[in-house]
Design a protein around this motif. Structure first.
Motif, PDB file in Angstrom:
ATOM      1  N   ASP A 320       5.708  -0.004   0.186  1.00 21.11           N
ATOM      2  CA  ASP A 320       5.430  -1.243  -0.522  1.00 21.11           C
ATOM      3  C   ASP A 320       4.425  -1.074  -1.654  1.00 21.11           C
ATOM      4  O   ASP A 320       4.198  -2.014  -2.419  1.00 21.11           O
ATOM      5  N   ASP A 321       3.817   0.088  -1.782  1.00 20.96           N
ATOM      6  CA  ASP A 321       2.900   0.349  -2.894  1.00 20.96           C
ATOM      7  C   ASP A 321       3.598   1.030  -4.064  1.00 20.96           C
ATOM      8  O   ASP A 321       2.963   1.304  -5.093  1.00 20.96           O
ATOM      9  N   ILE A 322       4.877   1.340  -3.932  1.00 17.97           N
ATOM     10  CA  ILE A 322       5.588   2.019  -5.019  1.00 17.97           C
ATOM     11  C   ILE A 322       5.677   1.117  -6.244  1.00 17.97           C
ATOM     12  O   ILE A 322       5.626   1.590  -7.390  1.00 17.97           O
ATOM     13  N   SER A 323       5.801  -0.182  -6.033  1.00 19.06           N
ATOM     14  CA  SER A 323       5.893  -1.104  -7.168  1.00 19.06           C
ATOM     15  C   SER A 323       4.637  -1.035  -8.029  1.00 19.06           C
ATOM     16  O   SER A 323       4.721  -0.963  -9.261  1.00 19.06           O
ATOM     17  N   ALA A 324       3.462  -1.066  -7.400  1.00 20.51           N
ATOM     18  CA  ALA A 324       2.219  -0.958  -8.167  1.00 20.51           C
ATOM     19  C   ALA A 324       2.100   0.400  -8.847  1.00 20.51           C
ATOM     20  O   ALA A 324       1.562   0.518  -9.956  1.00 20.51           O
TER      21      ALA A 324
END
Length: 476
Positions: A320-324
């Protein structure tokens, strides 16, 4: 007068020659005493040098310091067994008292213990076997019915087989058996009885069993040595794997942070020199500062893993941190077209960390080697696997070959360590990184809700350095 009388008498009684003789005699006696002391010291040094242990060391020496690597209780039990058997055999010969042969035999049997404890004389197999056979011969010289003396040969056969190689223990066991048979054969002729002859088969079998017990103890000790070596090898391999993991983490953090920071600094420089846009330059420098601080925090957390006494502080990134992560590269000037399908809740923290690091390394390499290229990013979460693709066109004149740096090797190790597959290399004029990880079904809570990732995978997260997972979702 009295004074003259005393002086005359004293002078008359003094004899210089006799005084010289007395001095010579005293000097000779002192020289003789020194000579005897020196000779005694030489004899003592020669004797201690000749003795198998090499030297005497006066003082208290615990049985645990013996060089045989057995627990002290085992050594003490064997010595006590010899002592008890010797005392029983001695008491059986009460009819022969006041002879000292049984007492001398008991001293020979137990002599090795005080010799080591008090003088540091390490018992040697040959000396131990000879002393025991002499003690047994002293017992056999006074035969009794139901004799316990042959049992000392069984115990010493076990002791020697446990501490000595077979080329030593086998001849000594055979010598003990020959001694037993010889006394049994001559007992009728010498003492007029056959007490020992009737038990020879049982006693000989006992010596064989004692030798086998000693051999098993020695094999057990050898297996213990081998297991210790295997444990050392496994510990070294685990330490090497941990160092490689930490090196991958440090490389990923530094490579990503420096790449994006340099892109922001370059954008700020262009904004100031070309467009004189101070506001845009300040924004770029602010992003560079933010990424620098984030990199310092990541490095502190990763280096903190080297300290086994402390746990890593702060959560590790996940899927879920790939977007940032992509937003950071986009803000730095990289063009990324992204697409995501599936439920990120199905991705475990271990797989999420691997996906994040692979994306981080791939985008950092694109920003470094093909900064003007448009990137296609895809993350698909299916029923059985999670697949990530990062594709970019090869710049003109760029060599289409795979490097051998830490980043590529780190991506392969992450994928293989979790049972996944990864493809890295050129494909139809583009460079592609494709990684696939298997997914497992997640158990549900009572009431139907999906179980929380960080609670179910707590042990796994700690083992790989990813104790927590944040979860808002990858935008499409």
């Amino acid at each position: 007068m009295p004074e003259s009388h005393f002086t005359t008498g004293s002078a008359a009684s003094y004899d210089p020659r006799r005084a010289g003789e007395d001095v010579a005699v005293g000097a000779g006696a002192d020289h003789a005493r020194r000579s005897v002391t020196v000779r005694a010291g030489r004899v003592w040094r020669r004797f201690t040098a000749w003795w198998p242990s090499g030297r005497f060391r006066l003082g208290w020496h615990p049985l645990g310091d013996l060089p045989f690597d057995y627990p002290p209780k085992v050594v003490l039990f064997a010595d006590l067994a010899l002592l008890v058997l010797g005392l029983v055999a001695c008491l059986q010969r009460h009819e022969y008292f006041p002879t000292v042969l049984p007492l001398l035999a008991v001293v020979l049997l137990f002599l090795s213990v005080p010799a080591y404890v008090l003088f540091g004389i390490v018992p040697r197999p040959l000396a131990l076997g000879v002393a025991t056979m002499v003690a047994a011969a002293l017992f056999f010289a006074q035969p009794v019915e139901s004799d316990f003396a042959p049992f000392v040969l069984m115990v010493v056969a076990a002791e020697i087989a446990a501490i000595a190689p077979k080329r030593v223990s086998i001849p000594l066991a055979l010598a003990a058996t020959v001694e037993l048979v010889a006394f049994a054969a001559s007992s009728q002729a010498l003492w007029g009885n056959d007490y020992l002859r009737t038990g020879v088969p049982m006693y000989a079998l006992g010596i064989l069993l004692g030798w086998l017990v000693g051999v098993m103890l020695q094999y057990q000790r050898l297996y213990l040595y081998q297991e210790r070596e295997n444990q050392n090898v496994r510990a070294a391999q685990a330490a090497a794997a941990e160092r490689n993991r930490i090196a991958r983490e440090v490389h990923d953090v530094i490579a990503h942070s420096l790449t994006v920071t340099l892109l922001h600094v370059t954008a700020a420089r262009h904004a100031l020199t070309t467009d004189s846009d101070v506001e845009e330059a300040v924004d770029a420098l602010a992003d560079a500062e933010r990424l620098g601080r984030q990199a310092m925090a990541d490095i502190r957390r990763t280096v903190g893993l080297l300290d086994s006494g402390r746990a890593a502080v702060g959560p590790e990134p996940g899927a879920d941190d790939i977007s940032a992560l992509i937003d950071d590269f986009v803000n730095a000037g990289l063009t990324v077209r992204r697409r995501g399908t599936g439920d990120l809740d199905r991705i475990s923290a271990a797989v999420g960390l691997a996906l994040y690091r692979i994306c981080q390394e791939s985008l950092a390499n694109i920003a470094k080697h093909a900064s003007g290229a448009a990137v296609e990013f895809t993350l698909e979460v299916g029923a059985r696997s999670a697949i990530v693709r990062v594709r970019n066109p090869l710049p003109p004149g760029a060599p289409a070959r795979i490097g051998h740096g830490t980043g590529v090797a780190g991506m392969r190790q992450r994928a293989e360590g979790l049972g996944g597959r990864i493809v890295i290399g050129p494909e139809a004029g583009s460079w592609i990184v494709r990684a696939e990880f298997p997914l497992h079904d997640r158990p549900e809570r009572v009431g139907g809700a999906a179980a929380d990732t960080r609670e179910e995978h707590c042990a796994l997260m700690k083992s790989i350095g990813a104790p927590q997972l944040r979860r808002p979702g990858l935008p499409g």
